[in-house]
Write a protein that holds these residues in place. Structure first.
Motif, PDB file in Angstrom:
ATOM      1  N   GLY A 223      27.682  35.480  54.273  1.00  0.00           N
ATOM      2  CA  GLY A 223      27.230  34.226  54.853  1.00  0.00           C
ATOM      3  C   GLY A 223      27.830  33.024  54.161  1.00  0.00           C
ATOM      4  N   PRO A 224      27.008  32.234  53.452  1.00  0.00           N
ATOM      5  CA  PRO A 224      27.481  30.958  52.900  1.00  0.00           C
ATOM      6  C   PRO A 224      28.530  31.097  51.803  1.00  0.00           C
ATOM      7  N   CYS A 225      28.647  32.266  51.207  1.00  0.00           N
ATOM      8  CA  CYS A 225      29.566  32.431  50.073  1.00  0.00           C
ATOM      9  C   CYS A 225      30.759  33.327  50.408  1.00  0.00           C
ATOM     10  N   GLU A 226      31.092  33.447  51.689  1.00  0.00           N
ATOM     11  CA  GLU A 226      32.153  34.379  52.079  1.00  0.00           C
ATOM     12  C   GLU A 226      33.517  33.993  51.509  1.00  0.00           C
ATOM     13  N   ASP A 227      33.721  32.723  51.141  1.00  0.00           N
ATOM     14  CA  ASP A 227      35.000  32.295  50.581  1.00  0.00           C
ATOM     15  C   ASP A 227      35.043  32.369  49.058  1.00  0.00           C
ATOM     16  N   THR A 228      33.976  32.827  48.432  1.00  0.00           N
ATOM     17  CA  THR A 228      33.914  32.901  46.982  1.00  0.00           C
ATOM     18  C   THR A 228      34.857  33.983  46.464  1.00  0.00           C
ATOM     19  N   VAL A 229      35.628  33.646  45.435  1.00  0.00           N
ATOM     20  CA  VAL A 229      36.551  34.589  44.800  1.00  0.00           C
ATOM     21  C   VAL A 229      35.923  35.086  43.492  1.00  0.00           C
ATOM     22  N   VAL A 230      36.002  36.373  43.262  1.00  0.00           N
ATOM     23  CA  VAL A 230      35.438  36.991  42.079  1.00  0.00           C
ATOM     24  C   VAL A 230      36.572  37.436  41.145  1.00  0.00           C
ATOM     25  N   ARG A 231      36.480  37.037  39.888  1.00  0.00           N
ATOM     26  CA  ARG A 231      37.470  37.423  38.872  1.00  0.00           C
ATOM     27  C   ARG A 231      36.729  38.117  37.722  1.00  0.00           C
ATOM     28  N   TYR A 232      37.217  39.256  37.283  1.00  0.00           N
ATOM     29  CA  TYR A 232      36.589  39.941  36.154  1.00  0.00           C
ATOM     30  C   TYR A 232      37.604  40.840  35.475  1.00  0.00           C
ATOM     31  N   ALA A 233      37.444  41.012  34.181  1.00  0.00           N
ATOM     32  CA  ALA A 233      38.272  41.927  33.402  1.00  0.00           C
ATOM     33  C   ALA A 233      37.373  43.024  32.861  1.00  0.00           C
ATOM     34  N   PRO A 234      37.508  44.260  33.325  1.00  0.00           N
ATOM     35  CA  PRO A 234      36.603  45.325  32.899  1.00  0.00           C
ATOM     36  C   PRO A 234      36.662  45.567  31.389  1.00  0.00           C
ATOM     37  N   VAL A 235      35.503  45.859  30.813  1.00  0.00           N
ATOM     38  CA  VAL A 235      35.419  46.250  29.422  1.00  0.00           C
ATOM     39  C   VAL A 235      35.484  47.767  29.355  1.00  0.00           C
ATOM     40  N   ALA A 236      36.324  48.272  28.502  1.00  0.00           N
ATOM     41  CA  ALA A 236      36.499  49.731  28.411  1.00  0.00           C
ATOM     42  C   ALA A 236      35.217  50.401  27.940  1.00  0.00           C
TER      43      ALA A 236
END
Length: 236
Positions: A223-236
Motif C-alpha cells: 500500500g502506502p510504502c510500495e516504493d520503499t527500498v530496503v538495504r541490509y547487510a547480513p551478519v554471518a
C-alpha cells in the motif's frame, strides 16, 4: 563519528547513483605502497519492501526465558578507545547539534530529533537509544537460540545505522517490545521508513516473523510504502 555520518549520507543516495559510484574504478597503488588486503565487508542487499517482506521466514514466536539481561548492553562501543559506550556513541552520531563531551563521556547540551515522533530534544537525558527491533522481539524471533556473544553484538549493533536509534523516552515506553502488528510510529511521515528498517533489521540478523506481524508488514508494503527500498547487510 564523521565516518559514521558519511555512511548515513551514502545510505540515503538514490539506488541508481549508489550503483554508479560503486562502478567507478579505483587506481591501484604501486606495488611498494600496496596495503595489506582488508577482510571483505558484507555485500549490502538492496530490494523493494514487498520483496524483502517475502524473504522473512514465518514461525511462531515464544518469549519463554526472556530477560533484557540476556543481551549485554551497553558495551564499550564501536570505538573502544573513546571512553564512550554504545549509547553515547549513537547519541553523538545522531545529534543535530553536537553536545559537549566532558570527562567520562558525559554529554552536555546538544540537540536531537526523535525518530519515532519527530520531537526536538535538547539534552541527552530525555532520550533513549532504542533497539529498532526490541530485544524481547528479537528473542522471540530467533535470538533465544543465539550465543551470548551474538546477543551482545545485536544489542550493540552500530554496523547498520538503523539498528539503534535515538528517541524520546516517552515514545520508547509506548513502543516497548511491540512489533508492527501492535505499534507503529505516530508520525505518518516516518512509518514507511520504520517499516523498511524493521524488515532490514530482521533480515540482517536472520530473525523470523509471526503471522500477524507479516500481515501488518504486507499492508504497508503493498500500500502506502510500495516504493520503499530496503538495504541490509547480513551478519554471518
Amino acid at each position: 563519528m564523521v565516518i559514521k555520518n558519511l555512511k548515513r549520507g551514502l545510505s540515503a543516495l538514490p539506488l541508481s547513483l549508489a550503483l554508479s559510484l560503486a562502478l567507478v574504478p579505483l587506481l591501484p597503488l604501486p606495488a611498494a605502497q600496496a596495503a595489506p588486503a582488508a577482510p571483505a565487508a558484507p555485500v549490502a542487499e538492496v530490494t523493494t519492501l514487498a520483496d524483502a517482506v517475502g524473504l522473512l521466514k514465518v514461525t511462531e514466536e515464544i518469549r519463554t526465558g526472556y530477560t533484557s539481561s540476556s543481551f549485554r548492553h551497553w558495551n564499550a562501543g564501536e570505538d573502544t578507545t573513546d571512553g564512550c559506550d554504545t549509547r553515547a556513541e549513537v547519541l553523538l552520531a545522531e545529534a543535530v547539534v553536537a553536545p559537549t563531551v566532558e570527562p567520562g563521556c558525559k554529554l552536555t547540551g546538544g540537540r536531537w530529533t526523535s525518530y519515532f515522533d519527530g520531537q526536538d530534544v535538547v539534552g541527552a537525558g530525555s532520550l533513549d537509544v532504542a533497539h529498532l527491533v526490541a530485544l524481547g522481539e528479537a528473542w522471540d524471533s530467533g535470538a533465544s537460540a543465539w550465543t551470548a556473544e551474538r546477543r551482545e553484538a545485536y544489542a550493540n549493533d552500530q554496523g547498520a545505522d538503523v539498528s539503534l536509534v535515538a528517541v524520546t523516552a516517552r515514545i520508547n515506553r509506548q513502543k516497548a517490545e511491540k512489533d508492527p502488528a501492535d505499534w507503529m510510529p505516530p508520525s505518518p511521515e516516518v512509518q514507511c521508513r520504520y517499516t523498511g528498517e524493521w524488515v532490514a533489521t530482521k533480515l540482517r540478523w536472520q530473525l523470523t516473523a509471526d503471522d500477524r506481524e507479516l500481515e501488518a508488514l504486507k499492508v504497508y508494503a503493498e500500500g502506502p510504502c510500495e516504493d520503499t527500498v530496503v538495504r541490509y547487510a547480513p551478519v554471518a
